[in-house]
Design a protein around this motif. Structure first.
Motif, PDB file in Angstrom:
ATOM      1  N   SER A 189      15.993  52.783  69.575  1.00 36.51           N
ATOM      2  CA  SER A 189      14.925  53.654  69.108  1.00 36.51           C
ATOM      3  C   SER A 189      15.537  54.553  68.030  1.00 36.51           C
ATOM      4  O   SER A 189      16.486  55.285  68.307  1.00 36.51           O
ATOM      5  CB  SER A 189      14.435  54.468  70.293  1.00 36.51           C
ATOM      6  OG  SER A 189      13.609  55.493  69.851  1.00 36.51           O
ATOM      7  N   ASN A 205      18.078  53.537  75.256  1.00 38.11           N
ATOM      8  CA  ASN A 205      17.269  54.536  75.954  1.00 38.11           C
ATOM      9  C   ASN A 205      18.077  55.758  76.366  1.00 38.11           C
ATOM     10  O   ASN A 205      18.076  56.167  77.527  1.00 38.11           O
ATOM     11  CB  ASN A 205      16.641  53.869  77.185  1.00 38.11           C
ATOM     12  CG  ASN A 205      15.392  54.585  77.632  1.00 38.11           C
ATOM     13  OD1 ASN A 205      14.696  55.165  76.819  1.00 38.11           O
ATOM     14  ND2 ASN A 205      15.120  54.564  78.912  1.00 38.11           N
ATOM     15  N   HIS A 216      16.931  42.320  81.437  1.00 41.09           N
ATOM     16  CA  HIS A 216      16.746  43.466  80.544  1.00 41.09           C
ATOM     17  C   HIS A 216      17.493  44.672  81.097  1.00 41.09           C
ATOM     18  O   HIS A 216      17.360  44.997  82.280  1.00 41.09           O
ATOM     19  CB  HIS A 216      15.258  43.805  80.405  1.00 41.09           C
ATOM     20  CG  HIS A 216      15.015  44.969  79.500  1.00 41.09           C
ATOM     21  ND1 HIS A 216      15.096  44.875  78.126  1.00 41.09           N
ATOM     22  CD2 HIS A 216      14.717  46.270  79.761  1.00 41.09           C
ATOM     23  CE1 HIS A 216      14.854  46.060  77.588  1.00 41.09           C
ATOM     24  NE2 HIS A 216      14.616  46.926  78.559  1.00 41.09           N
ATOM     25  N   GLY A 270       9.000  47.550  74.392  1.00 36.15           N
ATOM     26  CA  GLY A 270      10.093  46.609  74.675  1.00 36.15           C
ATOM     27  C   GLY A 270       9.618  45.457  75.543  1.00 36.15           C
ATOM     28  O   GLY A 270       9.926  44.290  75.284  1.00 36.15           O
ATOM     29  N   LYS A 315      12.736  50.637  67.007  1.00 37.77           N
ATOM     30  CA  LYS A 315      11.473  51.340  67.315  1.00 37.77           C
ATOM     31  C   LYS A 315      11.461  52.649  66.547  1.00 37.77           C
ATOM     32  O   LYS A 315      12.443  53.393  66.594  1.00 37.77           O
ATOM     33  CB  LYS A 315      11.408  51.637  68.817  1.00 37.77           C
ATOM     34  CG  LYS A 315      11.275  50.403  69.686  1.00 37.77           C
ATOM     35  CD  LYS A 315      11.494  50.748  71.158  1.00 37.77           C
ATOM     36  CE  LYS A 315      12.971  50.774  71.484  1.00 37.77           C
ATOM     37  NZ  LYS A 315      13.263  51.348  72.806  1.00 37.77           N
ATOM     38  N   ASP A 331      18.028  48.028  75.757  1.00 32.23           N
ATOM     39  CA  ASP A 331      17.419  49.214  75.146  1.00 32.23           C
ATOM     40  C   ASP A 331      18.312  50.396  75.520  1.00 32.23           C
ATOM     41  O   ASP A 331      18.364  50.766  76.697  1.00 32.23           O
ATOM     42  CB  ASP A 331      15.999  49.389  75.721  1.00 32.23           C
ATOM     43  CG  ASP A 331      15.302  50.634  75.185  1.00 32.23           C
ATOM     44  OD1 ASP A 331      15.978  51.518  74.605  1.00 32.23           O
ATOM     45  OD2 ASP A 331      14.074  50.724  75.368  1.00 32.23           O
ATOM     46  N   LEU A 348      17.285  46.605  71.251  1.00 32.48           N
ATOM     47  CA  LEU A 348      16.033  47.337  71.041  1.00 32.48           C
ATOM     48  C   LEU A 348      16.263  48.846  70.930  1.00 32.48           C
ATOM     49  O   LEU A 348      15.796  49.622  71.778  1.00 32.48           O
ATOM     50  CB  LEU A 348      15.098  47.055  72.219  1.00 32.48           C
ATOM     51  CG  LEU A 348      14.611  45.615  72.398  1.00 32.48           C
ATOM     52  CD1 LEU A 348      14.210  45.347  73.849  1.00 32.48           C
ATOM     53  CD2 LEU A 348      13.430  45.331  71.481  1.00 32.48           C
ATOM     54  N   GLY A 400       8.317  53.383  74.430  1.00 34.82           N
ATOM     55  CA  GLY A 400       9.425  52.474  74.125  1.00 34.82           C
ATOM     56  C   GLY A 400       9.555  51.381  75.177  1.00 34.82           C
ATOM     57  O   GLY A 400       9.884  50.231  74.858  1.00 34.82           O
ATOM     58  N   ASP A 401       9.298  51.744  76.422  1.00 34.27           N
ATOM     59  CA  ASP A 401       9.432  50.772  77.521  1.00 34.27           C
ATOM     60  C   ASP A 401       8.320  49.731  77.435  1.00 34.27           C
ATOM     61  O   ASP A 401       8.557  48.530  77.623  1.00 34.27           O
ATOM     62  CB  ASP A 401       9.393  51.500  78.871  1.00 34.27           C
ATOM     63  CG  ASP A 401      10.348  52.684  78.893  1.00 34.27           C
ATOM     64  OD1 ASP A 401      11.407  52.594  78.249  1.00 34.27           O
ATOM     65  OD2 ASP A 401      10.024  53.709  79.527  1.00 34.27           O
TER      66      ASP A 401
END
Ligand code: ATP
Ligand code: MG
Length: 319
Positions: A195, A167, A133, A261, A226, A165, A193, A257-258
């Motif tokens: 957001s 992020n 990840h 995920g 998300k 992600d 993933l 979010g973490d």
């Protein structure tokens, strides 16, 4: 069960205690809390009882100790987290504005996190893993980008999968090589993933469905968007599923979010159907915002299952 590995920054987080508090004059701060987006992610994976490990570096100080102890207690394999001889553990100060936005002061590239590398322990951890990840926040230096690339290549060589992600944190968006690195990691991503608006980072279109089509057309197997208190949406080439958020009192948005995920990736790897995985991940995200502190809202599987029995989805989502 497929072992999940992540890499990246471990920090302590020091949080403003009042909305609209400024960094420009003294105030009351809460912390230190264990933190760092990849650390929150892997803590939540471990709490779900899923095998996992992290490649990172902390300082030989109390902040490093606090983080290491926490991850160990959660069940994370910390064998590839080294202790720097000469740099302190990273830190992040965060303050919150009335409109819900956040601003940070990070000390990461010049902290122990700047010394993350692939040593024999990291190689061993990657050799035994099936899934890698990546958090966009981890791409803060050329060295980190190279470490992430090695992680991806090693996992892919033995048939594993990659989740990503983005992020985005505006404070590090212009780190050298960040944009090219994001593009490369995206090209290796199986599960994406983003957001909210991060969905459009790798698409020309500004329409959600058209952007998802472009992304799936570029080889990504599944996309999960998300949407904070509006829940989340799953897309693959055959189907899409939207799942409303649960009703909660938001105390601290950091870490949602973490945790989301981590829960989604775990369920996806276990072969859950998208609707089940989304509902479970929405619950993990919702529970994360109910607690103060980035990692404090991470839940065990039993806690999430028990909470789901009486959890309510947002009424407007049912209309
Ligand atoms: P982060 O700030 O950790 O980077 P993010 O922007 O990546 O967060 P969000 O969309 O804010 O991710 O949150 C992830 C998930 O957590 C959402 O999809 C939702 O299921 C849940 N969630 C977040 N905020 C709330 C909320 N206020 N009420 C209910 N659920 C929430
Ligand atoms: Mg995020």
């Amino acid at each position: 069960m497929k072992k999940i590995v992540t890499v990246g920054e471990i920090v302590v987080e020091i949080m403003a205690t009042e909305t609209d508090q400024t960094f420009l004059q003294p105030g009351l701060w809460a912390g230190p809390f264990p933190s760092g987006a990849p650390a929150i992610f892997i803590s939540q994976v471990a709490r779900l009882g899923h095998p996992c490990g992290m490649i990172s570096c902390v300082g030989a100080d109390d902040f490093g100790c606090l983080n290491l102890e926490r991850l160990q207690r959660d069940g994370v394999d910390v064998s590839a987290i080294t202790i720097s001889g000469d740099r302190p553990t990273g830190s992040a100060f965060v303050r919150y504005a009335q409109d819900g936005s956040r601003a940070f002061v990070f000390n990461i590239p010049h902290s122990a996190s700047g010394q993350i590398g692939i040593n024999a322990a990291a190689e061993a951890l990657l050799a035994g893993a099936d899934h890698f990840h990546v958090m966009g926040s981890t791409l803060f230096s050329k060295q980190m980008i190279d470490v992430v690339k090695i992680g991806i290549a090693t996992i892919k060589k033995h048939g594993g999968t990659v989740s990503f992600d983005p992020n985005i944190r505006k404070e590090i968006l212009d780190a050298p090589g960040m944009h090219a690195a994001m593009d490369f990691i995206f090209s290796q991503t199986d599960l994406f993933l983003p957001s909210g608006p991060e969905l459009f980072l790798f698409a020309k279109s500004s329409d959600e469905l058209a952007a998802v089509d472009e992304i799936l057309g570029r080889g990504v197997a599944a996309v999960v968007v998300k949407k904070g208190s509006n829940g989340s949406v799953y897309y693959d080439r055959r189907a899409s599923v939207a799942m409303p958020a649960f009703v909660v009192d938001e105390v601290d948005p950091t870490g949602a979010g973490d945790c989301f995920g981590a829960a989604f990736v775990t369920e996806w790897l276990r072969g859950a159907n998208p609707a089940e995985a989304l509902r479970f991940a929405n619950a993990a995200g919702a529970r994360a915002v109910m607690r103060n502190g980035p990692m404090e809202g991470a839940s065990s599987r039993a806690e999430i299952d028990a909470w789901l029995v009486s959890a309510k989805v947002k009424p407007e989502a049912l209309a």
